[in-house]
Scaffold this active site. Sequence first.
Site, PDB file in Angstrom:
ATOM      1  N   HIS A 311       0.849  -1.182   0.000  1.00 32.83           N
ATOM      2  CA  HIS A 311       0.000   0.000   0.000  1.00 32.83           C
ATOM      3  C   HIS A 311       0.883   1.229   0.000  1.00 32.83           C
ATOM      4  O   HIS A 311       1.930   1.240   0.646  1.00 32.83           O
ATOM      5  CB  HIS A 311      -0.926   0.026   1.232  1.00 32.83           C
ATOM      6  CG  HIS A 311      -2.058   0.961   1.077  1.00 32.83           C
ATOM      7  ND1 HIS A 311      -1.946   2.310   1.357  1.00 32.83           N
ATOM      8  CD2 HIS A 311      -3.325   0.771   0.632  1.00 32.83           C
ATOM      9  CE1 HIS A 311      -3.099   2.887   1.099  1.00 32.83           C
ATOM     10  NE2 HIS A 311      -3.947   1.992   0.656  1.00 32.83           N
ATOM     11  N   ASP A 369      -8.009  -5.150   0.030  1.00 34.72           N
ATOM     12  CA  ASP A 369      -8.558  -5.960  -1.060  1.00 34.72           C
ATOM     13  C   ASP A 369      -8.182  -7.429  -0.970  1.00 34.72           C
ATOM     14  O   ASP A 369      -8.704  -8.244  -1.719  1.00 34.72           O
ATOM     15  CB  ASP A 369      -8.092  -5.400  -2.411  1.00 34.72           C
ATOM     16  CG  ASP A 369      -8.790  -4.094  -2.723  1.00 34.72           C
ATOM     17  OD1 ASP A 369      -9.975  -3.989  -2.384  1.00 34.72           O
ATOM     18  OD2 ASP A 369      -8.152  -3.195  -3.287  1.00 34.72           O
TER      19      ASP A 369
HETATM   20  N1  CMC Z   1       4.056  -7.563  -5.203  1.00 34.33           N
HETATM   21  C1  CMC Z   1       5.391  -7.552  -5.384  1.00 34.33           C
HETATM   22  N2  CMC Z   1       6.171  -6.478  -5.181  1.00 34.33           N
HETATM   23  C2  CMC Z   1       5.578  -5.352  -4.764  1.00 34.33           C
HETATM   24  C3  CMC Z   1       4.183  -5.278  -4.535  1.00 34.33           C
HETATM   25  C4  CMC Z   1       3.418  -6.439  -4.771  1.00 34.33           C
HETATM   26  N3  CMC Z   1       2.100  -6.439  -4.560  1.00 34.33           N
HETATM   27  N4  CMC Z   1       3.860  -4.025  -4.125  1.00 34.33           N
HETATM   28  C5  CMC Z   1       5.002  -3.329  -4.104  1.00 34.33           C
HETATM   29  N5  CMC Z   1       6.045  -4.128  -4.475  1.00 34.33           N
HETATM   30  C6  CMC Z   1       7.473  -3.761  -4.496  1.00 34.33           C
HETATM   31  C7  CMC Z   1       7.819  -2.900  -5.695  1.00 34.33           C
HETATM   32  O1  CMC Z   1       8.211  -3.700  -6.775  1.00 34.33           O
HETATM   33  C8  CMC Z   1       8.936  -2.066  -5.137  1.00 34.33           C
HETATM   34  O2  CMC Z   1      10.096  -2.874  -5.077  1.00 34.33           O
HETATM   35  P1  CMC Z   1      11.570  -2.219  -5.293  1.00 34.33           P
HETATM   36  O3  CMC Z   1      11.740  -1.261  -4.144  1.00 34.33           O
HETATM   37  O4  CMC Z   1      12.495  -3.369  -5.264  1.00 34.33           O
HETATM   38  O5  CMC Z   1      11.508  -1.531  -6.624  1.00 34.33           O
HETATM   39  C9  CMC Z   1       8.520  -1.819  -3.682  1.00 34.33           C
HETATM   40  O6  CMC Z   1       7.700  -2.942  -3.341  1.00 34.33           O
HETATM   41  C10 CMC Z   1       7.731  -0.527  -3.466  1.00 34.33           C
HETATM   42  O7  CMC Z   1       6.618  -0.525  -4.362  1.00 34.33           O
HETATM   43  P2  CMC Z   1       6.029   0.748  -5.099  1.00 34.33           P
HETATM   44  O8  CMC Z   1       5.411   0.327  -6.391  1.00 34.33           O
HETATM   45  O9  CMC Z   1       7.049   1.824  -5.140  1.00 34.33           O
HETATM   46  O10 CMC Z   1       4.905   1.152  -4.078  1.00 34.33           O
HETATM   47  P3  CMC Z   1       3.703   2.123  -4.379  1.00 34.33           P
HETATM   48  O11 CMC Z   1       3.416   2.816  -3.116  1.00 34.33           O
HETATM   49  O12 CMC Z   1       3.975   2.968  -5.579  1.00 34.33           O
HETATM   50  O13 CMC Z   1       2.515   1.124  -4.790  1.00 34.33           O
HETATM   51  C11 CMC Z   1       0.671  -0.338  -4.630  1.00 34.33           C
HETATM   52  C12 CMC Z   1       1.502   0.726  -3.910  1.00 34.33           C
HETATM   53  C13 CMC Z   1      -0.583  -0.609  -3.807  1.00 34.33           C
HETATM   54  C14 CMC Z   1       0.222   0.207  -5.997  1.00 34.33           C
HETATM   55  C15 CMC Z   1       1.512  -1.623  -4.811  1.00 34.33           C
HETATM   56  O14 CMC Z   1       1.908  -2.112  -3.553  1.00 34.33           O
HETATM   57  C16 CMC Z   1       0.786  -2.687  -5.619  1.00 34.33           C
HETATM   58  O15 CMC Z   1       0.824  -2.666  -6.846  1.00 34.33           O
HETATM   59  N6  CMC Z   1       0.104  -3.663  -4.919  1.00 34.33           N
HETATM   60  C17 CMC Z   1      -0.686  -4.656  -5.599  1.00 34.33           C
HETATM   61  C18 CMC Z   1      -2.005  -4.068  -6.036  1.00 34.33           C
HETATM   62  C19 CMC Z   1      -2.966  -3.883  -4.883  1.00 34.33           C
HETATM   63  O16 CMC Z   1      -3.155  -4.769  -4.056  1.00 34.33           O
HETATM   64  N7  CMC Z   1      -3.607  -2.706  -4.839  1.00 34.33           N
HETATM   65  C20 CMC Z   1      -4.630  -2.386  -3.832  1.00 34.33           C
HETATM   66  C21 CMC Z   1      -4.174  -1.298  -2.934  1.00 34.33           C
HETATM   67  S1  CMC Z   1      -5.240  -1.084  -1.527  1.00 34.33           S
HETATM   68  C22 CMC Z   1      -6.787  -0.596  -2.134  1.00 34.33           C
HETATM   69  C23 CMC Z   1      -6.819   0.621  -2.960  1.00 34.33           C
HETATM   70  O17 CMC Z   1      -5.942   1.482  -2.960  1.00 34.33           O
HETATM   71  O18 CMC Z   1      -7.804   0.762  -3.656  1.00 34.33           O
END
Ligand code: CMC
Length: 435
Positions: A311, A369
């Site tokens: 998140h 989720d």
């Molecule tokens: N699986 C694998 N790796 C992940 C995941 C994941 N679900 N989420 C983040 N990472 C890794 C990402 O690759 C990065 O790694 P590195 O530092 O080595 O490059 C690190 O963790 C930080 O991730 P980020 O993309 O910079 O984090 P963000 O804050 O931009 O993204 C997120 C947050 C929710 C979009 C992301 O965690 C994600 O895509 N999760 C899966 C989708 C999901 O479950 N979304 C629902 C969110 S909650 C409900 C809502 O918001 O509606």
Amino acid sequence: MEEKAQQTFELTDPVRGRSAQLPVRNGTIGPAALDIAAIHKELDVFTYDPGFGMTAATESRITYIDGDAGVLLYRGYPIEQLAQKSSFMEVAYLLLLGELPTAKQLTEFTGNIRYHTMINESLLRFFNGFHHNAHPMAMVSAVVASMSAFYHDTMDIHNPRHREIFSHRIIAKLPTIAAAAHKHSLGQPFIYPRNDLDYAGNVLNMVFAVPCEPYQVDPIASQALDLLFVLHADHEQNASTSTVRLAGSTGANPYAAISAGVSALWGPAHGGANEAVLALLEQIGSVDNIPKYLAMAKDKASHFRLMGFGHRVYKNFDPRATIIRAMCHKVLERLGRTDNPLFELALRLEEIVLKDEYFVSRKLYPNVDFYSGVIYSAIGIPRSMFTVMFAIARTVGWVAHWLEMISDPGMRIGRPRQLYTGATRRDYVDVKKRG
Ligand code: CMC
């Protein structure tokens, strides 16, 4: 009384020897924010913050999140207390109007929402224009946008009464539109709203009832859905809410702004994750396959993410996920479905992920989720409707933020700047002379 001195930060450009004084703005709780308005004027620079991870785009009194401590407050009330003691309609009143209602106010508010549940018959006919396998989110977004055609001349955003009617209308009609989208996918007749039912019960009736036999709303399903609506009702400046604010800041018709929010919510990184989680669990299939999928999630080249984990704000745990996880047990037990293989798999996946160095070091915990899809499917909601259910709940948050923004005399159009990295000035070359 002695007046407190305004705290400022000084930012200096060491090359040109200029500096800017940046006032610190304090909220009631949480980190303060630097007011950077002077940066461009004094130093001729912008700030660079892709994804707006560090930028407070607005002041807001609606929802507070402390991502490190796993705290979520609606108008100051902890989500755990609201989940246990409140109802979606009461939470809707709280988010929109700032205070918990008295019994009389709640009855009146619920009555206003009930009054608006039907949609114009012409709006219903729009669904016939969609192919039977159109995704319900696409249909909901389109039909909500077209509500602006029905309520345009009668919607003056600067008229508080018009704003109030809009808020009741959209909250009341979203379930009707959502259910119509579902019935269209099935080729079943549309079921009209029933105003003798409560909000969640009415949603279930419109989704599941058919005209040829009686349908009884299952109180367990209705309670579970109401709780999911409470948990999803608002989440401060998330992507879809910021989209609604940005679209609304232009003075656009609010139905069109809400439609923009529905579209933003649909993405798998946001509300679309609940649908993607269930698809993922089905894809994994059994506990033996978990290591393969974890390896894929760690491989950056695969573009695969473990849906339902991570998140932007929560770096400890998502308090909503904790509540939903406990509710999952209860709902499955009460529905007599304790042997639900997807729930078993979800529990094992969570257990393994929470011990895995990759996920631990990046603070990737299960989010809201991760378990919501298991509950939705246990109460019979089809997978393609999961994000639509989220949209029904989040409409309340979108409306609360839109109302807050529009009634702010300091409202300005949202207009981010950029760091330009394209070509520098060059002269046009006639097509015949291009090599
Ligand atoms: N699986 C694998 N790796 C992940 C995941 C994941 N679900 N989420 C983040 N990472 C890794 C990402 O690759 C990065 O790694 P590195 O530092 O080595 O490059 C690190 O963790 C930080 O991730 P980020 O993309 O910079 O984090 P963000 O804050 O931009 O993204 C997120 C947050 C929710 C979009 C992301 O965690 C994600 O895509 N999760 C899966 C989708 C999901 O479950 N979304 C629902 C969110 S909650 C409900 C809502 O918001 O509606």
